[in-house]
Design an enzyme around this catalytic site. Structure first.
Site, PDB file in Angstrom:
ATOM      1  N   SER A  99       0.829  -1.209   0.000  1.00 28.73           N
ATOM      2  CA  SER A  99       0.000   0.000   0.000  1.00 28.73           C
ATOM      3  C   SER A  99       0.859   1.253   0.000  1.00 28.73           C
ATOM      4  O   SER A  99       0.575   2.228  -0.709  1.00 28.73           O
ATOM      5  CB  SER A  99      -0.917  -0.001   1.227  1.00 28.73           C
ATOM      6  OG  SER A  99      -1.732  -1.150   1.245  1.00 28.73           O
ATOM      7  N   ASP A 154       1.872  -8.850  10.598  1.00 25.84           N
ATOM      8  CA  ASP A 154       3.064  -9.660  10.322  1.00 25.84           C
ATOM      9  C   ASP A 154       4.347  -9.091  10.911  1.00 25.84           C
ATOM     10  O   ASP A 154       5.326  -9.817  11.095  1.00 25.84           O
ATOM     11  CB  ASP A 154       3.258  -9.812   8.808  1.00 25.84           C
ATOM     12  CG  ASP A 154       2.056 -10.430   8.119  1.00 25.84           C
ATOM     13  OD1 ASP A 154       1.340 -11.201   8.790  1.00 25.84           O
ATOM     14  OD2 ASP A 154       1.832 -10.143   6.933  1.00 25.84           O
ATOM     15  N   ARG A 177      -1.071 -35.127  24.348  1.00 22.29           N
ATOM     16  CA  ARG A 177      -1.062 -34.941  22.903  1.00 22.29           C
ATOM     17  C   ARG A 177       0.070 -34.024  22.454  1.00 22.29           C
ATOM     18  O   ARG A 177       0.658 -33.300  23.246  1.00 22.29           O
ATOM     19  CB  ARG A 177      -2.391 -34.326  22.443  1.00 22.29           C
ATOM     20  CG  ARG A 177      -3.535 -35.314  22.427  1.00 22.29           C
ATOM     21  CD  ARG A 177      -4.831 -34.636  22.023  1.00 22.29           C
ATOM     22  NE  ARG A 177      -5.910 -35.622  21.901  1.00 22.29           N
ATOM     23  CZ  ARG A 177      -7.181 -35.372  22.163  1.00 22.29           C
ATOM     24  NH1 ARG A 177      -7.558 -34.180  22.567  1.00 22.29           N
ATOM     25  NH2 ARG A 177      -8.084 -36.313  22.016  1.00 22.29           N
ATOM     26  N   GLY A 183       1.637 -14.706   9.048  1.00 25.85           N
ATOM     27  CA  GLY A 183       2.903 -13.993   8.949  1.00 25.85           C
ATOM     28  C   GLY A 183       3.485 -13.976   7.552  1.00 25.85           C
ATOM     29  O   GLY A 183       4.549 -13.412   7.327  1.00 25.85           O
ATOM     30  N   ARG A 224      -2.517 -33.407  16.842  1.00 27.14           N
ATOM     31  CA  ARG A 224      -3.599 -32.620  16.252  1.00 27.14           C
ATOM     32  C   ARG A 224      -3.050 -31.321  15.645  1.00 27.14           C
ATOM     33  O   ARG A 224      -2.058 -30.780  16.118  1.00 27.14           O
ATOM     34  CB  ARG A 224      -4.648 -32.263  17.318  1.00 27.14           C
ATOM     35  CG  ARG A 224      -5.201 -33.460  18.080  1.00 27.14           C
ATOM     36  CD  ARG A 224      -5.963 -34.409  17.158  1.00 27.14           C
ATOM     37  NE  ARG A 224      -6.306 -35.656  17.807  1.00 27.14           N
ATOM     38  CZ  ARG A 224      -7.460 -35.873  18.439  1.00 27.14           C
ATOM     39  NH1 ARG A 224      -8.361 -34.900  18.521  1.00 27.14           N
ATOM     40  NH2 ARG A 224      -7.712 -37.047  18.985  1.00 27.14           N
ATOM     41  N   LYS A 253       6.943  -7.972  50.352  1.00 28.76           N
ATOM     42  CA  LYS A 253       7.409  -6.592  50.225  1.00 28.76           C
ATOM     43  C   LYS A 253       8.440  -6.181  51.272  1.00 28.76           C
ATOM     44  O   LYS A 253       8.895  -5.045  51.262  1.00 28.76           O
ATOM     45  CB  LYS A 253       6.212  -5.640  50.294  1.00 28.76           C
ATOM     46  CG  LYS A 253       5.249  -5.774  49.127  1.00 28.76           C
ATOM     47  CD  LYS A 253       4.137  -4.742  49.218  1.00 28.76           C
ATOM     48  CE  LYS A 253       3.203  -4.825  48.019  1.00 28.76           C
ATOM     49  NZ  LYS A 253       2.144  -3.794  48.073  1.00 28.76           N
ATOM     50  N   GLU A 268      -5.017   5.670  42.409  1.00 31.36           N
ATOM     51  CA  GLU A 268      -5.492   5.431  43.777  1.00 31.36           C
ATOM     52  C   GLU A 268      -4.999   6.458  44.800  1.00 31.36           C
ATOM     53  O   GLU A 268      -5.717   6.807  45.734  1.00 31.36           O
ATOM     54  CB  GLU A 268      -5.120   4.014  44.225  1.00 31.36           C
ATOM     55  CG  GLU A 268      -3.630   3.709  44.216  1.00 31.36           C
ATOM     56  CD  GLU A 268      -3.327   2.272  44.629  1.00 31.36           C
ATOM     57  OE1 GLU A 268      -4.234   1.600  45.161  1.00 31.36           O
ATOM     58  OE2 GLU A 268      -2.192   1.823  44.419  1.00 31.36           O
ATOM     59  N   ARG A 278       7.953   6.935  46.399  1.00 32.43           N
ATOM     60  CA  ARG A 278       8.339   5.770  45.601  1.00 32.43           C
ATOM     61  C   ARG A 278       8.135   6.049  44.112  1.00 32.43           C
ATOM     62  O   ARG A 278       7.455   5.319  43.398  1.00 32.43           O
ATOM     63  CB  ARG A 278       7.542   4.542  46.034  1.00 32.43           C
ATOM     64  CG  ARG A 278       7.844   4.109  47.451  1.00 32.43           C
ATOM     65  CD  ARG A 278       6.689   3.323  48.065  1.00 32.43           C
ATOM     66  NE  ARG A 278       6.323   2.161  47.299  1.00 32.43           N
ATOM     67  CZ  ARG A 278       6.839   0.929  47.456  1.00 32.43           C
ATOM     68  NH1 ARG A 278       7.757   0.717  48.383  1.00 32.43           N
ATOM     69  NH2 ARG A 278       6.431  -0.078  46.729  1.00 32.43           N
TER      70      ARG A 278
END
Length: 814
Positions: A151, A196, A231, A239, A322, A505, A664, A771
């Protein structure tokens, strides 16, 4: 001459080839505008058009929304061209002017709302003449093409022919000379939309991350049934002729074998495959996963199909085997948070790139390099992409892998190492030494934590180390909770969230440090990897600062930041944050959908993150939220009152809902309940307010492919670095004494590089009270959030972005 050539080693030849490729075919990026001040109406009176072409991919709608709204904000007239080049040729209702509301509520939708098509007519001159006619009649001279290399190449051909096309149209009186004079040339900016990830010049294409998530969720589901019946499953992924999806999916799913075009299987691949599967079963594994790229081939260029693989396994090993062909499910569904964010960032940058072009400007592609938005030459990228195809056609596999980029090479190297069952006695990084290394998780659990531990364990075993896992953080270390790992002990760890080692922690204290030192000495630990959040970083500082008092801490130490909060200095992205943002986006999508059928509803969504507003900001941007309240950008009651005015003005023009994300700990007084009460009071009968506190669900279930692979590759890099430091600090009597600041580091992403930074150097960049890092790159995205949501904003940014002049490295984690 021949004699000289014969003395060149394969490594030297490899180096020469890479250097030549960089020298002659390098793609030099130009810095984008992200993070700079955005003024409204700066491009007033200009016109642009947007179209999607070729195969669709998730995240295209995010890009369309971002381009449309940023352009309108900047004063442009925007057209949407429906059905790609076909719509450009047809004209009429296929080319419509867009408004702000045209692109409302599309960011979470897959595919492309403006349609896409592969046009054979545009390949003809007559088709391009029709397209030019329609563009000239609408005054369109600037195009944003969202599609693949085909494109984008077509768009450039159109640009090069423009002058001749216009002359012919005027000559044949298909357009007026006056109309043609207004559009003397066209300018093109490309955004690569492709699952891809086969386009050179960008680390990620729009849609790749979503496709990976679809693949991995499918494989995770298959694993359960495969284990039940012992299996073997052969999974075929898309891709085309690029093995990126297959390779990264193999890394993220711990697949036993992977077939990709760039690394063809040998002639005896059936024997190699079956030996590997048999070996895995002998180690106690109940299932086998084999991933086949749809373009997989052997060394002779012969196609290898999923059925070929199934037949080989069934005939040789008699396994119940499979085949699952995932097909177009990989293109479908809602886009991931990464692709939504990528579309937003690329789309906004495309507007500025397009408007800043002159007649002499070459077309460009908006790319992501590391974590930085850049502009790269379209023709150079297409040329590089075609070089990959030529190298593969010539069966020059080494060059093909190199041209795919450093990330692809790193993925392939890591996959090869992590899937080996037998470690090498020689030619490993230990160089004959038998080192004892350990890994510990510290802080709250986060996605990718187990993947990092798995990678570290297997890489350490590959390099002939004895590797220990320390259970339950520093409490377990003090109590001597050590587990010596074997190769098979960490099987299937990458796909699981949480922390199998256990994580807490607590930090090292004066009381516990003697016990920690005693246990390190008892087990003769010579290097330590800490995977965790702010606590892991802070703990490493404490251990490093107490080396004089406790010689047992004089060992190489490395921290891999792993926290959903992304609040650790020294890195732009922490493990676990991608998983958290995806969880938040999925919940916000459902919350928004719940408002369908109701009128005038305001939602307040509270996210985790401590004082860090990363989750709130990026989830707001990725979900199309209207605002995000965070600690780093203080707000007042007046700001909340102003937002009520915005809510009312939006609802007056047809909006049915408004969504705010609040961190928070954004403000200790202006709590989520306070905001709800204020909105209810000010809104009165105009709208109702609902609160959603998301809580610990944000820590995620299954980690995303991004977090799995970033954890895998960071841990592999950390182990290599620690082994180098072990050898550098090894005494004559085989003791390790590491005292320098450079032996206690944090491994993080900085701009376009992966960097080891001494933790003691990071102290000055840290706000320990809250922090938080002192500088946070994502603050540069706050202006974009406001522009895309509000359609009125006075914005500026003080965020610091990395220079694109730095040499590129394997900083991207895919």
């Amino acid at each position: 001459m021949d004699a000289d050539a014969s003395t060149i080693t394969p490594e030297e030849l490899d180096f020469i080839r890479q250097r030549a490729l960089r020298r002659f075919d390098s793609i030099v990026p130009t810095a984008g505008r992200e993070g700079t001040e955005i003024a409204s109406d700066i491009f007033k009176g200009r016109t642009l058009a947007i179209y999607t072409s070729g195969g669709d991919s998730q995240g295209m709608n995010s890009a369309v929304r971002s381009i449309t709204r940023m352009a309108i904000y900047c004063g442009c007239k925007v057209y949407l061209i429906y059905e790609g080049y076909e719509g450009m040729i047809e004209g009429g209702d296929f080319i419509k002017e867009a408004t702000w509301n045209t692109v409302s509520d599309i960011i979470q939708q897959g595919g492309t709302i403006i349609g896409s098509a592969r046009s054979s007519e545009f390949r003809t001159r007559e088709g391009r003449l029709k397209a030019a006619t329609n563009l000239i009649n609408r005054g369109i001279g600037r195009l944003v093409c969202i599609g693949g290399d085909g494109s984008l190449t077509g768009a450039n051909t159109f640009r090069l022919e423009w002058t001749d096309l216009v002359q012919e149209l005027v000559k044949n009186q298909r357009v007026t000379a006056a109309a043609a004079k207004k559009i003397p040339y066209i300018q093109i900016v490309g955004l690569v939309g492709s699952i891809d990830n086969d386009f050179c010049g960008t680390d990620m294409t729009i849609g790749t991350d979503s496709a990976l998530q679809r693949i991995i969720s499918s494989i995770d589901a298959v694993v359960a049934t495969a284990q039940s019946h012992q299996r073997a499953f052969v999974i075929e992924v898309m891709g085309r002729h690029c093995g990126y999806l297959a390779l990264v999916a193999a890394l993220a799913s711990e697949a036993d074998f992977c077939f990709i075009p760039e690394w063809p299987a040998p002639e005896n691949w059936r024997d190699v495959l079956c030996d590997k599967l048999s070996q895995m079963r002998s180690e106690g594994q109940r299932l086998n996963i084999i991933i086949v790229a749809e373009g997989a081939i052997d060394r002779d260029g012969k196609a290898i199909t999923a059925e070929d693989v199934k037949t080989a396994v069934k005939e040789k090993l008699k396994y119940d085997t499979r085949v699952t062909i995932l097909g177009h499910v990989q293109r479908g569904g809602a886009p991931s948070a990464f692709d939504r964010l990528l579309g937003c960032r690329m789309g906004a940058e495309a507007v500025f790139a397009l408007m800043e072009m002159t007649e002499e400007s070459e077309p460009c592609v908006i790319s992501i390099d590391g974590n930085v938005m850049v502009r790269v030459p379209l023709l150079k990228c297409v040329e590089r992409t075609q070089m990959v195809q030529k190298a593969m056609a010539d069966k020059d596999w080494t060059t093909a892998v190199m041209l795919r980029g450093r990330s692809f090479q790193r993925n392939l190297e890591t996959y090869k190492l992590l899937t080996k069952m037998r470690t090498v006695e020689k030619d490993n990084l230990s160089e004959g030494h038998k080192f004892n290394v350990a890994v510990i998780n510290v802080g709250a659990p986060a996605g990718g934590m187990n993947a990092a531990v798995r990678s570290y364990v297997r890489m350490a075993l590959y390099h002939q180390c004895t590797v220990y896992g320390i259970e339950d953080s520093f409490e377990g270390l003090a109590n001597g909770s050590f587990k010596q790992f074997k190769w098979s002990d960490v099987t299937n760890w990458a796909m699981n969230g949480g922390s199998f080692l256990g994580t807490q922690k607590s930090l090292p204290t004066e009381k516990t440090m003697p016990q920690l030192a005693a246990q390190l000495k008892k087990h003769n630990i010579q290097a330590l990897l800490l995977v965790g959040g702010f606590e892991a970083y802070h703990s490493t500082i404490i251990l490093a600062e107490n080396r004089e008092k406790y010689p047992e801490f004089c060992i190489p130490m490395c921290v891999i930041p792993c926290t959903i909060s992304n609040n650790v200095p020294g890195t732009m992205v922490s493990l676990g944050s991608d998983t958290a943002i995806n969880e938040i986006c999925q919940m916000i999508d459902k919350i928004k959908q719940s408002a369908t059928g109701t009128k005038r509803r305001v939602f307040i969504v509270e996210t985790m993150g401590g004082y860090c507003g990363y989750l709130a900001t990026l989830s707001a941007l990725s979900s199309g939220a209207d605002n995000a309240y965070i600690f780093e950008e203080p707000f007042t009651v007046q700001d909340l009152s102003d937002d009520v005015d915005v809510i009312l003005s939006k609802m007056e023009v047809g909006a049915k809902r408004y969504l705010v994300v609040r961190n928070e700990w954004a403000d200790k007084n202006l709590t989520t309940d306070f905001v709800q009460n204020l909105f209810d009071s000010e809104g009165k009968k105009n709208f109702t307010t609902r609160v959603n506190v998301l809580g610990h669900v944000q820590q995620g279930g299954s980690p995303t492919p991004f977090d799995r692979n970033m954890g895998t590759k960071l841990a592999a890099r950390a182990l290599e670095f620690l082994l180098i430091q072990l050898k550098e600090n090894l005494t004559a009597d085989n003791k390790v004494i590491a005292k320098s600041a450079h032996t206690a580091t944090l491994l993080g992403l900085k701009g376009r590089k992966v960097v080891f930074t001494p933790v003691q150097d990071l102290k000055k960049e840290t706000d320990f009270e809250h922090r938080l890092p002192s500088e946070q790159w994502w603050m540069a995205l706050r202006p974009l959030l406001r522009v895309l949501a509000r359609h009125r904003s006075t914005v500026e940014s003080s965020a610091i972005l990395e220079s694109v002049e730095e040499e590129s490295a394997d900083s991207h984690m895919f």
